[in-house]
Design an enzyme around this catalytic site. Structure first.
Site, PDB file in Angstrom:
ATOM      1  N   CYS A   1     -46.620 -18.235 -24.963  1.00  0.00           N
ATOM      2  CA  CYS A   1     -45.896 -19.485 -25.217  1.00  0.00           C
ATOM      3  C   CYS A   1     -44.484 -19.384 -24.644  1.00  0.00           C
ATOM      4  CB  CYS A   1     -45.863 -19.769 -26.718  1.00  0.00           C
ATOM      5  SG  CYS A   1     -44.813 -21.162 -27.187  1.00  0.00           S
TER       6      CYS A   1
ATOM      7  N   CYS B   1     -41.793 -20.332 -27.217  1.00  0.00           N
ATOM      8  CA  CYS B   1     -41.578 -19.263 -28.199  1.00  0.00           C
ATOM      9  C   CYS B   1     -40.677 -18.180 -27.620  1.00  0.00           C
ATOM     10  CB  CYS B   1     -42.910 -18.653 -28.616  1.00  0.00           C
ATOM     11  SG  CYS B   1     -44.093 -19.832 -29.318  1.00  0.00           S
TER      12      CYS B   1
END
Length: 268
Positions: free
Chosen positions: A124, A127
């Site tokens: 991600c 993230c």
């Protein structure tokens, strides 16, 4: 085996005799350690003067092989394991969750502390970008507990907790249980900071032990075998006891308020 080339002859494999066809010869012995010259009638070798006495041949010229001490050295190359981005700049109050049971234990034993559950994935990008700021906020709030849950490693757990978007955060506080949940990125980090300021203050403390996960979530985790049914039964008992304790405290508070009001009426 013999070979005639440039005035030399080679005989056999045990000794080698090199000689001028017309003039003379010298011998190299098979031991390769002794070089001997035989008598030479002529003082010329290949048409050039060769000063060597016929009566005193040059013998016992020892050729010694130098001794070499071989050491079996095995070079070792130490390569440190490179940290992955979600392992960098972690603070002491940040914990990587390894199982659903561990998650329940952290939430149920947190007391009145704020617990932030961070759902992330190594793949991600949002993230990864947000991670350094979350670590900074964890350092600024040492009393809060930051739990990290790897989506790729615990997909079944994330499905049971109804998490389908990343990065995703859940805030838990004491007897209130989950107080908020949301998704945010680096651009919307203010949402995280506002939730941290709202639920992280000391005034937000609640009576009773920590609630942890919702009952429906505990049942969902048990249904797919991530936690034992004993934990579900214990959680139900604890929730009922917590409700009884809270109700008793509330009733006591109401009775004290009524008595206080009665006292005020009597003196008025």
């Amino acid at each position: 085996m013999s070979c005639l080339k440039a005035g030399f002859s080679v005989y056999g494999s045990s000794e080698i005799i090199m000689k001028n066809r017309a003039r003379g010869s010298f011998r190299v012995c098979s031991s390769i350690e002794t070089l001997q010259f035989k008598k030479s009638i002529s003082r010329e070798f290949l048409g050039k003067p060769f000063d060597l006495s016929d009566q005193k041949p040059f013998t016992n010229y020892n050729i010694k092989t130098p001794k070499v001490n071989l050491v079996n050295a095995q070079p070792s190359v130490c390569i440190g394991k490179a940290q992955r981005w979600w392992e960098k700049t972690l603070q002491p109050n940040m914990v990587e969750i390894q199982s659903a049971q561990e998650l329940m234990e952290f939430l149920n034993n947190a007391g009145d502390k704020l617990v932030i559950l961070d759902f992330y994935s190594p793949s991600c990008g949002g993230c990864k970008t947000l991670h350094p700021k979350i670590c900074q906020l964890a350092e600024m709030n040492p009393n809060a507990i930051f739990l990290k849950l790897n989506y790729e490693q615990h997909k079944a757990m994330c499905y049971a907790l109804h998490v389908h978007v990343l990065p995703f955060f859940r805030f838990y506080r004491g007897a209130e249980g989950r107080v908020c949940s949301f998704s945010c990125t680096n651009a919307t980090i203010k949402k995280f900071k506002d939730a941290l300021a709202k639920h992280g203050s000391d005034e937000c403390g609640s009576l009773g032990p920590a609630k942890g996960l919702d009952e429906s979530e505990v049942l969902a985790l048990a249904s797919i075998g991530l936690i034992s049914t004993d934990l579900v039964l214990n959680a139900n008992k604890d929730n009922k006891m917590d409700d009884l304790v809270i109700n008793e405290i509330a009733m006591s508070t109401d009775e004290l308020s009524k008595e206080d009001n009665a006292m005020v009426m009597a003196f008025s």
